[in-house]
Design an enzyme around this catalytic site. Structure first.
Site, PDB file in Angstrom:
ATOM      1  N   ARG A   1      51.551  40.003  43.042  1.00 32.92           N
ATOM      2  CA  ARG A   1      51.642  39.276  41.767  1.00 32.92           C
ATOM      3  C   ARG A   1      52.123  40.235  40.660  1.00 32.92           C
ATOM      4  O   ARG A   1      51.613  40.235  39.555  1.00 32.92           O
ATOM      5  CB  ARG A   1      50.308  38.661  41.368  1.00 32.92           C
ATOM      6  CG  ARG A   1      50.522  37.401  40.495  1.00 32.92           C
ATOM      7  CD  ARG A   1      49.306  37.041  39.678  1.00 32.92           C
ATOM      8  NE  ARG A   1      49.502  35.738  39.052  1.00 32.92           N
ATOM      9  CZ  ARG A   1      49.036  35.432  37.845  1.00 32.92           C
ATOM     10  NH1 ARG A   1      48.361  36.288  37.138  1.00 32.92           N
ATOM     11  NH2 ARG A   1      49.236  34.241  37.347  1.00 32.92           N
ATOM     12  N   TRP A  44      37.036  36.209  33.034  1.00 34.86           N
ATOM     13  CA  TRP A  44      37.351  37.555  33.574  1.00 34.86           C
ATOM     14  C   TRP A  44      38.069  37.354  34.908  1.00 34.86           C
ATOM     15  O   TRP A  44      37.447  37.042  35.908  1.00 34.86           O
ATOM     16  CB  TRP A  44      36.054  38.329  33.763  1.00 34.86           C
ATOM     17  CG  TRP A  44      36.194  39.737  34.226  1.00 34.86           C
ATOM     18  CD1 TRP A  44      36.916  40.185  35.298  1.00 34.86           C
ATOM     19  CD2 TRP A  44      35.578  40.901  33.663  1.00 34.86           C
ATOM     20  NE1 TRP A  44      36.784  41.540  35.430  1.00 34.86           N
ATOM     21  CE2 TRP A  44      35.962  42.006  34.443  1.00 34.86           C
ATOM     22  CE3 TRP A  44      34.717  41.113  32.587  1.00 34.86           C
ATOM     23  CZ2 TRP A  44      35.527  43.298  34.184  1.00 34.86           C
ATOM     24  CZ3 TRP A  44      34.286  42.405  32.335  1.00 34.86           C
ATOM     25  CH2 TRP A  44      34.686  43.481  33.116  1.00 34.86           C
ATOM     26  N   ASP A  45      39.376  37.572  34.888  1.00 36.46           N
ATOM     27  CA  ASP A  45      40.208  37.272  36.058  1.00 36.46           C
ATOM     28  C   ASP A  45      40.462  38.534  36.880  1.00 36.46           C
ATOM     29  O   ASP A  45      40.276  39.668  36.405  1.00 36.46           O
ATOM     30  CB  ASP A  45      41.532  36.679  35.558  1.00 36.46           C
ATOM     31  CG  ASP A  45      42.212  35.776  36.580  1.00 36.46           C
ATOM     32  OD1 ASP A  45      41.784  35.762  37.746  1.00 36.46           O
ATOM     33  OD2 ASP A  45      43.191  35.091  36.196  1.00 36.46           O
ATOM     34  N   MET A  46      40.921  38.368  38.102  1.00 39.24           N
ATOM     35  CA  MET A  46      41.290  39.485  38.986  1.00 39.24           C
ATOM     36  C   MET A  46      42.262  38.896  40.002  1.00 39.24           C
ATOM     37  O   MET A  46      41.853  38.135  40.860  1.00 39.24           O
ATOM     38  CB  MET A  46      40.029  40.011  39.669  1.00 39.24           C
ATOM     39  CG  MET A  46      40.172  41.305  40.411  1.00 39.24           C
ATOM     40  SD  MET A  46      41.049  41.206  41.965  1.00 39.24           S
ATOM     41  CE  MET A  46      39.907  40.365  43.037  1.00 39.24           C
ATOM     42  N   ASN A  47      43.557  39.220  39.837  1.00 41.58           N
ATOM     43  CA  ASN A  47      44.566  38.463  40.573  1.00 41.58           C
ATOM     44  C   ASN A  47      45.222  39.167  41.752  1.00 41.58           C
ATOM     45  O   ASN A  47      46.267  38.709  42.209  1.00 41.58           O
ATOM     46  CB  ASN A  47      45.664  38.015  39.610  1.00 41.58           C
ATOM     47  CG  ASN A  47      45.270  36.755  38.876  1.00 41.58           C
ATOM     48  OD1 ASN A  47      45.198  35.687  39.466  1.00 41.58           O
ATOM     49  ND2 ASN A  47      44.980  36.880  37.598  1.00 41.58           N
ATOM     50  N   CYS A  74      36.569  34.976  37.736  1.00 43.52           N
ATOM     51  CA  CYS A  74      37.713  34.271  38.303  1.00 43.52           C
ATOM     52  C   CYS A  74      38.480  35.307  39.109  1.00 43.52           C
ATOM     53  O   CYS A  74      38.440  36.496  38.777  1.00 43.52           O
ATOM     54  CB  CYS A  74      38.576  33.736  37.153  1.00 43.52           C
ATOM     55  SG  CYS A  74      40.157  33.040  37.652  1.00 43.52           S
ATOM     56  N   ASP A 130      42.185  27.504  41.924  1.00 47.02           N
ATOM     57  CA  ASP A 130      43.316  27.068  41.104  1.00 47.02           C
ATOM     58  C   ASP A 130      43.781  25.682  41.524  1.00 47.02           C
ATOM     59  O   ASP A 130      44.718  25.136  40.939  1.00 47.02           O
ATOM     60  CB  ASP A 130      44.474  28.066  41.220  1.00 47.02           C
ATOM     61  CG  ASP A 130      44.300  29.229  40.254  1.00 47.02           C
ATOM     62  OD1 ASP A 130      43.445  29.133  39.357  1.00 47.02           O
ATOM     63  OD2 ASP A 130      45.021  30.233  40.400  1.00 47.02           O
TER      64      ASP A 130
HETATM   65  C1  DGJ Z   1      44.614  32.925  37.951  1.00 47.43           C
HETATM   66  C2  DGJ Z   1      43.582  31.975  37.447  1.00 47.43           C
HETATM   67  O1  DGJ Z   1      42.900  31.411  38.503  1.00 47.43           O
HETATM   68  C3  DGJ Z   1      44.266  30.922  36.587  1.00 47.43           C
HETATM   69  O2  DGJ Z   1      43.328  29.978  36.170  1.00 47.43           O
HETATM   70  C4  DGJ Z   1      44.938  31.591  35.426  1.00 47.43           C
HETATM   71  O3  DGJ Z   1      43.976  32.174  34.602  1.00 47.43           O
HETATM   72  C5  DGJ Z   1      45.914  32.629  35.927  1.00 47.43           C
HETATM   73  N1  DGJ Z   1      45.303  33.545  36.844  1.00 47.43           N
HETATM   74  C6  DGJ Z   1      46.505  33.390  34.783  1.00 47.43           C
HETATM   75  O4  DGJ Z   1      47.295  34.414  35.197  1.00 47.43           O
END
Ligand code: DGJ
Length: 722
Positions: free
Chosen positions: A436, A470-473, A519, A541
Site C-alpha cells: 500500500r 488509529w489505523d495500520m495498513n 483499525c 472495510d
Molecule cells: C483503511 C481503513 O480501514 C479505512 O476505513 C480508511 O481509514 C483507510 N484505511 C484510509 O487510508
C-alpha cells in the site's frame, strides 16, 4: 471461586461455581493436566495415574511417558511432541526438564510487564514456579480463575536463573492436553473485506490450526480457535475456546497424536522468533484465555463477551454509550477540502449525528496512498485553518471532532523519510518492498517511538479531538533492525509489537476523555491485545450489509457488539455493488458501534429524515444493543437468513434483528424464535404495539413478514409491560 492445593493428592484445583481446572504434581514435581471442564468436586486417585506408566515411587520421564504425558508445560527435552518452550543453551544444545519449585496463590492477577493483559477483579491466581535443575532456568506459569466468567487466563514467564546466556526459540502461552480428539475445530480466516470467515472441520491425526507470520494478527487469520464436541451446537454441547491477548504473529494449533489424543496450544508465532536471555533476565509471553462452555458456541461467546467487557476494555467509554459518527472516507476518499467537509458535517448534524471523523488525507501532501505518512502536519491546501480551524468549526456546529492517524507507518515520499531513511524496518541491501505504498517504522527503537509519541500527541492536541481512529495498513514481510545485533534480529517482530503497545499506552494515557478506535486496513488487528487499549475496532472495510452479517456473526464468537465498529454506507455498496435498503444497512450496523460513511449531501431530504429517525431510535436502544446479553439466532453461514438478539440483564428489554439475504417467489410469512427472554413476562413490540408472552416469543416465535426484495430486515424492540 477458589484455588486449593490438596497435599495428599498433590492437586491444584481451580474452580468457580461452574468450572474446574485441575493440575497434579506427578511424583511431587511434574505438573500434569488432569482436568478442565464442568465443575467437579475432585478427581479420584485412580484417574490420576491413568496416563502414567510409572508408580508414584518410581517415576521416570521414560520414552513412553514423553509420548503420553498431559504436561501443563511440555518442553523440548521432556516431551516428544511439539512443546511450549524450547531453550537452546550456550553450547548450542537444547534441553529443559522442568520440576516444581514453589507455588503461590494471590488475589486478583498480575499485570504483564509491557504487554496488554486482563484485569483481575473478582479473580484469584496461581503462580507455579518450575525449574530446570541442570541449567537453573525457571518458568513461572500463571493461572487466573474468575468468579464471573468461565475463563482461565494463562501466561508464562521464562527466567534465566543460570550462569550463561540462553536462547528461547519457542515460548507459547498455553497448552492443554485432552483425553480425546473427536472435536470439530473452528478457526476464523479471511482476507481484506472478508475478515474472520467461519471455518469448521473435524480434527485429524497430525497438525492443524491457524497462524499469522505477517507481524500482526491480520485480516487473513485470527488469534482464536475453538474445539467443539461432536454434538455441540450454537446452544448446547461442550466447547473449548482459546484466544490470545496479542496483536503480532501468533500460532493456534492442535496436534492429534498416535493415540488420538489432542494437544491444543496458543502463543507467539515461533517462526522468526527467538529471544536471548542473559543470566537473571526474564521473558514474558502474552496472556491466553481458555474458555469452557457447556452451552455450545453461544455460551462460549457470552463468556468471552463478559470477560472483554468486565476485564479487558478500559477507560471512560468501556461501558458507556458511543457517539453516532459520520466518517468522510467513503464520502470523499482523499478528495476533500474544508468546504466539502463542513457541508457534510452540517447535513450530518441535521440528521442527528454526534461526531464528525476526518479520515485519511489531512496531512503532508497526501492526495493518494503513496505519500506523507510520518508528516503529521496539517495540509493547509485542504484545511486553510489547519486541524485547529476545522475542529473549531465542527465543534461550533455542536458536533464532536474525530481524527484518523496511522502512527506506525512512513511513506518514502515524506519529509520524515528524507530526514531518517533508516527509520523503517528494512534489511540493508535488499529493496524496501512497499505495501500500500508504505513502509513500517521500526518501533523496537526508543528514539523512533519517542518521536512518534511527540508528533501524534501534538496533532491530537492541535485538533482538540474527541475521537481517534488509529489505523495500520500494512503487514511486515522483511524484518531487520540496525539497532539489534545479528544474534537478536529474530527478536524484532516481538520487540516491534511491544513498541506498538508502548506508543499506544503513552499516547492514550494523555487523552483520558478521547474515544479511541483501532483499525488495520479494515479488521486486520481485531484482537484482544488491541481491545486492552481501545474499546472498539473497525471491523472490516466491507460495509455491505449482507457481508457484514457474516463478518459480524463470526466476529461475535469472541467479541461483543460494543467492540465492533459498523457503519451505514452508500448504495450501490463500494465493495460489492449491492443495494440494500437503508433500514437494513442501519439494522446491521446497529449490531456494533454505529456510524455513517457516505456522502450525506447527495441523499434526498427524505432519506436524511429517515436517518434522523434512525438515530433517535438508536439513542434509545443503544445500551441494549451494546451491553445486553447477545445471542446469535440464525447463522448467515447456513442459509438465506441472519438473526440475533440482545437482552438486558434484567430481561425486561430486548432488541431482535432479522435479515433476509434474497427474496424468493412464493415465500411465506414465518416465525423467528427468540431467546434469552423471561418466559413469565409479557413484552410489547414498540413498533407494532402488539404484545407477546416471553414464553410464546421463545418457544413459538415472533411473526416475520415475507421479504419483498433482497436484503430486507426487521428489527423488534421489546419491552416488558408487567
Ligand atoms: C483503511 C481503513 O480501514 C479505512 O476505513 C480508511 O481509514 C483507510 N484505511 C484510509 O487510508
Amino acid at each position: 471461586m477458589s484455588i486449593i492445593f490438596d497435599k495428599n493428592t498433590q492437586c491444584f484445583h481451580l474452580s468457580n461455581s461452574r468450572i474446574s481446572y485441575i493440575i497434579r504434581l506427578a511424583a511431587g514435581k511434574y505438573p500434569l493436566h488432569l482436568y478442565w471442564g464442568r465443575r467437579v468436586r475432585t478427581i479420584s486417585e485412580d484417574m490420576m495415574v491413568r496416563r502414567s506408566p510409572w508408580t508414584e515411587d518410581r517415576f521416570s520421564l521414560n520414552e513412553t511417558a514423553m509420548d503420553y504425558l498431559p504436561q501443563e508445560c511440555p518442553t523440548f527435552g521432556s516431551d516428544l511432541r511439539q512443546g511450549m518452550i524450547h531453550v537452546i543453551h550456550e553450547n548450542g544444545m537444547h534441553a529443559l526438564i522442568l520440576e516444581y519449585e514453589s507455588h503461590r496463590v494471590m488475589e486478583g492477577k498480575p499485570q504483564l510487564a509491557g504487554l496488554p493483559s486482563a484485569r483481575g477483579e473478582g479473580a484469584e491466581s496461581l503462580l507455579l514456579t518450575l525449574r530446570d535443575k541442570v541449567s537453573g532456568v525457571a518458568v513461572e506459569l500463571c493461572y487466573t480463575i474468575y468468579e464471573d466468567v468461565d475463563i482461565i487466563a494463562r501466561s508464562v514467564r521464562v527466567i534465566n536463573g543460570g550462569k550463561t546466556p540462553i536462547v528461547l526459540d519457542r515460548v507459547l502461552s498455553a497448552c492443554v492436553d485432552f483425553e480425546r480428539s473427536d472435536f470439530n475445530l473452528i478457526t476464523l480466516s479471511g482476507a481484506w473485506t472478508r475478515e474472520r470467515q467461519l471455518y469448521t472441520r473435524p480434527l485429524v491425526p497430525g497438525d492443524q490450526g491457524t497462524s499469522s507470520a505477517r507481524g500482526a494478527s491480520s485480516v487473513q487469520t485470527s488469534p482464536f480457535m475453538a474445539l467443539l464436541s461432536p454434538n455441540a451446537t450454537e446452544t448446547s454441547g461442550e466447547v473449548y475456546g482459546f484466544a490470545l491477548c496479542y496483536s503480532g504473529g501468533f500460532e493456534a494449533s492442535v496436534h492429534v497424536d498416535q493415540h488420538f489424543l489432542a494437544r491444543a496450544q496458543i502463543g507467539i508465532q515461533p517462526f522468526n522468533f527467538s529471544w536471548t536471555l542473559e543470566p537473571g533476565e526474564g521473558f514474558q509471553a502474552p496472556e491466553a484465555y481458555l474458555c469452557y462452555s457447556a452451552n455450545g458456541l453461544g455460551g462460549m461467546s457470552r463468556n468471552f463477551h463478559a470477560h472483554i467487557q468486565n476485564h479487558i476494555t478500559t477507560g471512560k467509554f468501556a461501558h458507556s454509550e458511543r457517539p453516532i459518527l459520520i466518517n468522510n472516507w467513503e464520502a470523499t476518499y482523499f478528495n476533500f477540502d474544508e468546504e466539502k467537509l463542513l457541508k457534510l458535517a452540517r447535513v450530518a448534524r441535521r440528521a442527528g449525528i454526534d461526531l464528525f471523523v476526518l479520515d485519511d488525507g489531512w496531512f503532508g501532501h497526501r492526495d493518494d496512498a503513496n505519500s506523507s505518512l510520518g508528516d503529521w502536519f496539517d495540509d493547509t491546501r485542504k484545511l486553510p485553518g489547519g486541524l485547529a480551524g476545522l475542529s473549531d468549526k465542527i465543534h461550533k456546529l455542536g458536533m464532536k471532532f474525530g481524527l484518523w492517524i496511522e502512527p506506525e507507518m512512513i511513506s518514502v515520499d515524506s519529509e520524515l523519510y528524507k530526514a531518517h531513511p533508516d527509520w523503517c524496518i528494512h534489511v540493508p541491501g535488499y529493496p524496501r518492498l512497499e505495501y500500500r505504498d508504505q513502509l513500517v517504522l521500526d518501533l523496537s527503537r526508543q528514539e523512533i517511538r519517542d518521536y512518534v509519541v511527540e508528533v501524534i500527541v501534538a496533532a491530537l492536541r492541535r485538533g482538540n479531538v474527541d475521537y481517534v481512529k488509529w489505523d495500520m495498513n500494512r503487514f511486515i514481510n522483511m524484518w531487520g533492525s540496525p539497532a539489534l545485533p545479528a544474534s537478536r534480529q529474530q527478536e524484532q517482530p516481538h520487540r516491534h509489537i511491544l513498541g506498538v503497545y508502548d506508543i499506544m499506552r503513552r499516547i492514550i494515557a494523555q487523552f483520558p476523555n478521547v474515544l479511541f478506535e483501532s483499525c488495520a486496513g479494515g479488521g486486520g488487528r481485531f484482537d484482544l491485545g488491541m481491545m486492552c487499549y481501545m474499546p472498539q475496532a473497525w471491523c472490516s472495510d466491507d460495509t455491505d450489509a449482507w457481508m457484514r452479517c457474516r463478518i459480524q456473526h463470526s466476529t461475535s464468537l469472541v467479541f461483543p457488539p460494543s467492540t465492533i465498529g459498523a457503519h451505514v454506507s452508500a448504495v450501490p455498496n463500494h465493495q460489492t455493488g449491492r443495494t440494500a435498503p437503508l433500514s437494513t444497512r442501519a439494522a446491521v450496523a446497529m449490531a456494533g458501534t454505529y456510524g455513517y460513511e457516505l456522502d450525506l449531501t447527495k441523499l434526498p431530504r427524505k432519506e436524511i429524515e429517515e436517518i434522523r429517525v434512525l438515530n433517535k431510535r438508536l439513542h434509545e436502544i443503544q445500551p441494549i444493543l451494546l451491553y445486553g446479553t447477545y445471542y446469535r439466532l440464525l447463522s448467515p453461514y447456513e442459509g438465506n437468513e441472519a438473526a440475533w438478539i440482545s437482552v438486558t440483564g434484567d430481561k425486561r428489554e430486548a432488541v431482535a434483528t432479522h435479515v433476509y439475504a434474497q427474496a424468493f417467489p412464493n415465500m411465506r410469512d414465518k416465525l423467528l424464535r427468540l431467546t434469552g427472554l423471561n418466559p413469565d413476562l409479557t413484552y410489547r413490540d414498540t413498533d407494532s404495539g402488539r404484545t407477546y408472552g416471553g414464553d410464546e416469543l421463545m418457544y413459538h416465535g415472533i411473526p416475520l413478514k415475507k421479504p419483498w426484495g433482497d436484503y430486507m430486515s426487521q428489527q423488534f424492540h421489546l419491552i416488558a409491560i408487567d
